[in-house]
Design a protein around this motif. Sequence first.
Motif, mmCIF file in Angstrom:
data_model
loop_
_atom_site.group_PDB
_atom_site.id
_atom_site.type_symbol
_atom_site.label_atom_id
_atom_site.label_comp_id
_atom_site.label_asym_id
_atom_site.label_seq_id
_atom_site.Cartn_x
_atom_site.Cartn_y
_atom_site.Cartn_z
ATOM 1 N N ASN A 199 0.853 -1.185 0.000
ATOM 2 C CA ASN A 199 0.000 0.000 0.000
ATOM 3 C C ASN A 199 0.897 1.247 0.000
ATOM 4 O O ASN A 199 1.850 1.317 0.783
ATOM 5 C CB ASN A 199 -0.870 -0.055 1.268
ATOM 6 N N SER A 200 0.572 2.217 -0.871
ATOM 7 C CA SER A 200 1.434 3.404 -0.974
ATOM 8 C C SER A 200 1.578 4.120 0.381
ATOM 9 O O SER A 200 2.616 4.716 0.675
ATOM 10 C CB SER A 200 0.899 4.362 -2.031
ATOM 11 N N ALA A 201 0.524 4.044 1.196
ATOM 12 C CA ALA A 201 0.590 4.694 2.513
ATOM 13 C C ALA A 201 1.625 4.023 3.420
ATOM 14 O O ALA A 201 2.149 4.637 4.348
ATOM 15 C CB ALA A 201 -0.782 4.667 3.172
ATOM 16 N N ARG A 202 1.902 2.754 3.149
ATOM 17 C CA ARG A 202 2.858 2.011 3.991
ATOM 18 C C ARG A 202 4.309 2.290 3.615
ATOM 19 O O ARG A 202 5.228 1.881 4.318
ATOM 20 C CB ARG A 202 2.599 0.493 3.921
ATOM 21 N N LEU A 203 4.511 2.970 2.476
ATOM 22 C CA LEU A 203 5.888 3.295 2.082
ATOM 23 C C LEU A 203 6.575 4.131 3.159
ATOM 24 O O LEU A 203 7.776 4.008 3.388
ATOM 25 C CB LEU A 203 5.904 4.050 0.747
ATOM 26 N N ASP A 218 6.114 3.873 6.363
ATOM 27 C CA ASP A 218 6.567 2.946 7.414
ATOM 28 C C ASP A 218 7.849 2.226 6.987
ATOM 29 O O ASP A 218 8.729 1.986 7.814
ATOM 30 C CB ASP A 218 5.477 1.911 7.710
ATOM 31 N N ALA A 276 12.947 9.645 -0.665
ATOM 32 C CA ALA A 276 11.939 8.628 -0.318
ATOM 33 C C ALA A 276 10.899 8.499 -1.428
ATOM 34 O O ALA A 276 10.471 7.393 -1.755
ATOM 35 C CB ALA A 276 11.271 9.008 0.994
ATOM 36 N N ILE A 323 10.142 3.338 4.882
ATOM 37 C CA ILE A 323 11.259 4.296 4.933
ATOM 38 C C ILE A 323 11.713 4.497 6.388
ATOM 39 O O ILE A 323 12.910 4.511 6.681
ATOM 40 C CB ILE A 323 10.837 5.657 4.306
ATOM 41 N N LEU A 324 10.750 4.617 7.307
ATOM 42 C CA LEU A 324 11.102 4.792 8.723
ATOM 43 C C LEU A 324 11.814 3.550 9.263
ATOM 44 O O LEU A 324 12.773 3.666 10.029
ATOM 45 C CB LEU A 324 9.847 5.088 9.555
#
Lengths: 259, 83
Positions: B40-44, B46, B64, B48-49
């Motif tokens: 999911n693009s929103a999880r990218l 997470d 990122a 990166i972190l």
Amino acid sequence: MLFSLRLQRWLSMVCLPLVGLGVWMALRIRGLEISNISAVRRRFRELSRSHSGPLLVCSNHLTMVDSALVIWAMGSFWHFFWRPSRLPWNVPEAEHLEHSRFLRALCYLAKCIPIRRSGSAEHRKAVTEQLQQLLGCGETVALFPEGKRSRSGRLETEDFGYGVGELATRVDGVLIVCIYVRGHHQEGCSTMPPAGDTIHAEVQVVEPETPHQGRRAARDISQQVIGVLAQMEERFFTDTRCLEAPETGHQARASLETA
Amino acid sequence: MNREATFTTVVELLRPFVKNEAGLSNVSESTSLLEDLRVNSARLVDIILAMEDEFDIEIDDDSADKVRTLKDAVDLVLAKASA
């Protein structure tokens, strides 16, 4: 603010009587009503008076008309007429508008900035920058922190985006207001709320605290907002639904069908 | 930092966010995070972190945003670690 956004804002205010009345009538014809609308509107009036800066309105998401329900709950036509900056900008999924010119026009006039969730990072970044600009000018933006309608019917507390936190960390003086909106007979995700349903709305201001910066802070704040919405949902199921449980048109129709 | 070890670590970091787990069985540097692994693009964010924490690096937003494949992720880690 960009000229295109200023123009959209101006046109939306010119068309507010027509668009507002049309949407309100559509919801009323569906038989929907908000049980505690006076209290919710009073709360938003107080917030408008006490906070002159931008508002970031965060809501749960179960139906395609949640934005309209949130706006209906937030204030009357005259409230938005005298305080145009309080009529929120919304960010609908562009895919839902592709097939209909009418819907695209309606959304434009209803202060919507479509986003493609599956779009490129550049596209999402451009939309975020527009929202950032709007908030920077003291406008109100309404977002669904879950990012999409919850397929389980309950708040999505695991898989959500960090857009809310991102905006809150980038714009100074943003007040985050959570609003939990749900019909008593809304069991899960649907296009429209059940006909004749009575909607309950609850408002809560969030004052997020985070020791982090940047994207870590954005994640932290988004988690706090989702946490508050989850608490509101819990209250809806444990208190509100049990106490109010009205005999709605929906129930009446169901009884008739059974008979 | 060894490229192969970095690749293996990045794959492990991705694992909790991958929706297409079958895609992990024949993963390579050209594997796309969003399309092949259906992250999911929103999880990218997470991911990166998680990379920042694991490799003790700092990744700026522009870098990122450019991560599309495993190769991009590994290159980014190696570039930041050697900076």
